[in-house]
Design a protein around this motif. Sequence first.
Motif, PDB file in Angstrom:
ATOM      1  N   SER A  77      17.053  93.842  -3.061  1.00 52.81           N
ATOM      2  CA  SER A  77      17.741  94.081  -4.383  1.00 52.81           C
ATOM      3  C   SER A  77      18.631  93.010  -4.808  1.00 52.81           C
ATOM      4  CB  SER A  77      18.981  95.283  -4.244  1.00 52.81           C
ATOM      5  OG  SER A  77      18.190  96.720  -3.918  1.00 52.81           O
ATOM      6  N   ALA A  78      19.132  92.306  -3.948  1.00 51.86           N
ATOM      7  CA  ALA A  78      19.845  90.849  -4.103  1.00 51.86           C
ATOM      8  C   ALA A  78      18.928  89.967  -4.716  1.00 51.86           C
ATOM      9  CB  ALA A  78      20.470  90.299  -3.168  1.00 51.86           C
ATOM     10  N   GLU A  79      17.478  89.832  -4.373  1.00 50.37           N
ATOM     11  CA  GLU A  79      16.364  88.950  -4.855  1.00 50.37           C
ATOM     12  C   GLU A  79      16.073  89.337  -6.465  1.00 50.37           C
ATOM     13  OE1 GLU A  79      13.855  85.962  -5.505  1.00 50.37           O
ATOM     14  OE2 GLU A  79      15.403  86.122  -3.768  1.00 50.37           O
ATOM     15  N   VAL A  80      16.051  90.610  -6.569  1.00 50.26           N
ATOM     16  CA  VAL A  80      15.861  91.124  -8.029  1.00 50.26           C
ATOM     17  C   VAL A  80      16.788  90.740  -8.872  1.00 50.26           C
ATOM     18  CG1 VAL A  80      15.627  93.204  -9.418  1.00 50.26           C
ATOM     19  CG2 VAL A  80      14.353  93.157  -7.291  1.00 50.26           C
ATOM     20  N   ARG A  81      18.093  90.673  -8.450  1.00 46.70           N
ATOM     21  CA  ARG A  81      19.174  90.477  -9.300  1.00 46.70           C
ATOM     22  C   ARG A  81      19.376  88.940  -9.748  1.00 46.70           C
ATOM     23  NH1 ARG A  81      22.271  94.243  -6.242  1.00 46.70           N
ATOM     24  NH2 ARG A  81      23.160  92.902  -4.961  1.00 46.70           N
ATOM     25  N   SER A  82      18.798  88.184  -8.533  1.00 41.30           N
ATOM     26  CA  SER A  82      18.998  86.594  -8.658  1.00 41.30           C
ATOM     27  C   SER A  82      17.855  86.359  -9.587  1.00 41.30           C
ATOM     28  CB  SER A  82      18.904  86.040  -7.283  1.00 41.30           C
ATOM     29  OG  SER A  82      18.665  84.626  -7.213  1.00 41.30           O
ATOM     30  N   SER A  83      16.478  86.670  -9.317  1.00 37.05           N
ATOM     31  CA  SER A  83      15.663  86.333 -10.021  1.00 37.05           C
ATOM     32  C   SER A  83      15.490  86.838 -11.577  1.00 37.05           C
ATOM     33  CB  SER A  83      14.082  86.750  -9.557  1.00 37.05           C
ATOM     34  OG  SER A  83      14.183  88.288  -9.457  1.00 37.05           O
ATOM     35  N   GLY A  84      16.343  87.812 -11.657  1.00 35.70           N
ATOM     36  CA  GLY A  84      16.526  88.447 -12.867  1.00 35.70           C
ATOM     37  C   GLY A  84      17.377  87.424 -13.770  1.00 35.70           C
ATOM     38  N   ALA A  85      18.469  87.169 -13.194  1.00 36.81           N
ATOM     39  CA  ALA A  85      19.430  86.232 -13.864  1.00 36.81           C
ATOM     40  C   ALA A  85      18.565  85.004 -14.326  1.00 36.81           C
ATOM     41  CB  ALA A  85      20.495  86.041 -13.129  1.00 36.81           C
ATOM     42  N   ASP A  86      17.830  84.336 -13.468  1.00 39.74           N
ATOM     43  CA  ASP A  86      17.159  83.144 -13.711  1.00 39.74           C
ATOM     44  C   ASP A  86      16.154  83.404 -15.018  1.00 39.74           C
ATOM     45  OD1 ASP A  86      18.332  81.745 -11.564  1.00 39.74           O
ATOM     46  OD2 ASP A  86      16.655  82.362 -10.221  1.00 39.74           O
ATOM     47  N   LEU A  87      15.519  84.324 -15.056  1.00 32.05           N
ATOM     48  CA  LEU A  87      14.554  84.817 -16.258  1.00 32.05           C
ATOM     49  C   LEU A  87      15.255  84.830 -17.394  1.00 32.05           C
ATOM     50  CD1 LEU A  87      11.901  85.545 -17.009  1.00 32.05           C
ATOM     51  CD2 LEU A  87      12.120  87.777 -16.359  1.00 32.05           C
ATOM     52  N   ALA A  88      16.355  85.809 -17.347  1.00 26.84           N
ATOM     53  CA  ALA A  88      17.106  86.123 -18.486  1.00 26.84           C
ATOM     54  C   ALA A  88      17.985  84.934 -19.226  1.00 26.84           C
ATOM     55  CB  ALA A  88      18.369  87.177 -18.142  1.00 26.84           C
ATOM     56  N   ARG A  89      18.236  84.050 -18.207  1.00 26.62           N
ATOM     57  CA  ARG A  89      18.656  82.572 -18.794  1.00 26.62           C
ATOM     58  C   ARG A  89      17.665  81.901 -19.678  1.00 26.62           C
ATOM     59  NH1 ARG A  89      21.952  77.551 -15.655  1.00 26.62           N
ATOM     60  NH2 ARG A  89      21.570  76.122 -17.548  1.00 26.62           N
ATOM     61  N   THR A  90      16.435  81.742 -19.078  1.00 23.94           N
ATOM     62  CA  THR A  90      15.390  80.774 -19.490  1.00 23.94           C
ATOM     63  C   THR A  90      14.922  81.503 -20.891  1.00 23.94           C
ATOM     64  OG1 THR A  90      14.817  79.999 -17.407  1.00 23.94           O
ATOM     65  CG2 THR A  90      13.186  80.000 -19.101  1.00 23.94           C
ATOM     66  N   GLU A  91      14.621  83.167 -20.782  1.00 21.11           N
ATOM     67  CA  GLU A  91      14.315  83.613 -22.007  1.00 21.11           C
ATOM     68  C   GLU A  91      15.199  83.782 -23.083  1.00 21.11           C
ATOM     69  OE1 GLU A  91      11.231  87.121 -20.227  1.00 21.11           O
ATOM     70  OE2 GLU A  91      13.534  87.644 -20.497  1.00 21.11           O
ATOM     71  N   ALA A  92      16.510  83.459 -22.642  1.00 19.87           N
ATOM     72  CA  ALA A  92      17.653  83.449 -23.783  1.00 19.87           C
ATOM     73  C   ALA A  92      17.423  82.232 -24.524  1.00 19.87           C
ATOM     74  CB  ALA A  92      18.958  83.615 -23.545  1.00 19.87           C
ATOM     75  N   GLY A  93      17.386  81.268 -23.462  1.00 21.92           N
ATOM     76  CA  GLY A  93      17.168  79.889 -24.193  1.00 21.92           C
ATOM     77  C   GLY A  93      16.009  79.380 -25.230  1.00 21.92           C
ATOM     78  N   VAL A  94      15.050  79.915 -24.346  1.00 19.09           N
ATOM     79  CA  VAL A  94      13.591  80.077 -25.392  1.00 19.09           C
ATOM     80  C   VAL A  94      13.956  80.695 -26.672  1.00 19.09           C
ATOM     81  CG1 VAL A  94      11.130  80.761 -25.709  1.00 19.09           C
ATOM     82  CG2 VAL A  94      11.906  80.067 -23.442  1.00 19.09           C
ATOM     83  N   VAL A  95      14.694  81.614 -27.249  1.00 20.88           N
ATOM     84  CA  VAL A  95      14.811  82.080 -28.146  1.00 20.88           C
ATOM     85  C   VAL A  95      15.578  81.034 -29.144  1.00 20.88           C
ATOM     86  CG1 VAL A  95      16.137  83.963 -29.541  1.00 20.88           C
ATOM     87  CG2 VAL A  95      14.756  84.384 -27.552  1.00 20.88           C
ATOM     88  N   TRP A  96      16.413  80.530 -28.688  1.00 19.56           N
ATOM     89  CA  TRP A  96      17.095  79.460 -29.651  1.00 19.56           C
ATOM     90  C   TRP A  96      16.473  78.191 -29.809  1.00 19.56           C
ATOM     91  CZ3 TRP A  96      19.926  82.213 -32.483  1.00 19.56           C
ATOM     92  CH2 TRP A  96      20.669  83.222 -31.858  1.00 19.56           C
TER      93      TRP A  96
END
Length: 451
Positions: A77-96
Amino acid sequence: MSDLLSIGASGARTYQTALGVASENIANAATPGYSRRSALIREVGRTNSIAIGQTVKLSGSGSHVTGVTRASDSFKSAEVRSSGADLARTEAGVVWIDRIEGALVGNQLSDRLSQFFASAKNLAADPAATAPRTVLLEDARSLAAGFASTAIALDSAAAELDAQGKDAATELGDLAQSLVRINRGLTRASANSAPQAQLLDERDRLLDAMTGITNINVAFDDYGRAIVRAGGATGPVIADLENAALISFASSPTGAVAISASHADTTSMIEPSGGMLAGLIDGAGRIAAARESLNVLAKDFTDQTTALQANGRTLDNTPGVALFEITGTDATTMLVNPLIDARGIAAAAVGEGARGNGNMTALANLRIAADWEGTFDDVVTENAALLATRRNVAEAQGSIHSAAVAARDGAVGVDLDEEAVNLIRFQQAYQASSRVIQVARDILQTIIDIR
């Protein structure tokens, strides 16, 4: 016979409950965040006295369900949260970064620069003619509008980013409040109970949602209650056993972003390294850098063309006035001087006479020396390269996150094949327990008939 009846009855009750748990798993196999449940079945012990003050525990009193356990794997579960945070950062950055590309390319500023200089070259070929002067003036207006619209598009992106940041901060605060309510519920819930399992599922769903906004550090107590810090292990607590923080987001035109968590009279800064908020911080910095590059380019272009005009001569053999103006503090206010007309373009150099083209030749040389087009194209190219890189990173992180989710679901999710086997097994046990009851009744009836 009473023992045989009670054993059969306890088995029937036990496997009726177990069938219900298996059915619940099957019904929620596709429910996001649902963790597999298992019935805890224990033998009913029986004690007999063998002497005064002495007892011995005997078996043979049936079974009972002592509770319902919930499958969990804290590491996955901790690995899901960690990888999810990394992905969300990159995806948000891509948008802008993509928004920046749209602003830089969508207003065709590079093409308008090239067209302006092409028109200046045509004027140099026939400096006394009215038509090329009129065309150059119109292309100048188009170029000024290109600078302004590009700057406005970047400002619009910055304003939308700020609004999204505020919404994300509000959502994070709402999730923290919901988590506090879950923590309170877990305090009251009985251990190994269905209500506790439901609360723990909801707790994990909230934590996953928080991770999409910012990276978090989570500590659990013996009740399963979560204490959450935003931005990592040293970040401020945003949800504990009783209180949630108020989250705020603010950005400045320079690209600086401030995210804070407030508890009563205490305010602490959140410095996210993952999640949407980290991506917004990246995006704000990129937008500010693009705006600064554009403003510097616009000012340098305006200043140098103004100086060139002043050193040239118009068709009326007078010094030229500024062709471009920036009436405010940045490129959003760039325009063509409303006082200038086609005759006022200073095509001639000093001493050439009104019909010379020396100043237009000087503009061509200045174009090469200043390389305004190359400078702007470099900004566009750098942004495009960064966008392509970030998209590749997002794709790789998406695969990592999907693998982490699959690993977690494999450990705690519902396996329909396994549950189908459980249904058959529990059904057979239930039927067998019912048969035990029937046998006990038949034996008892036989004894009664004998008497």
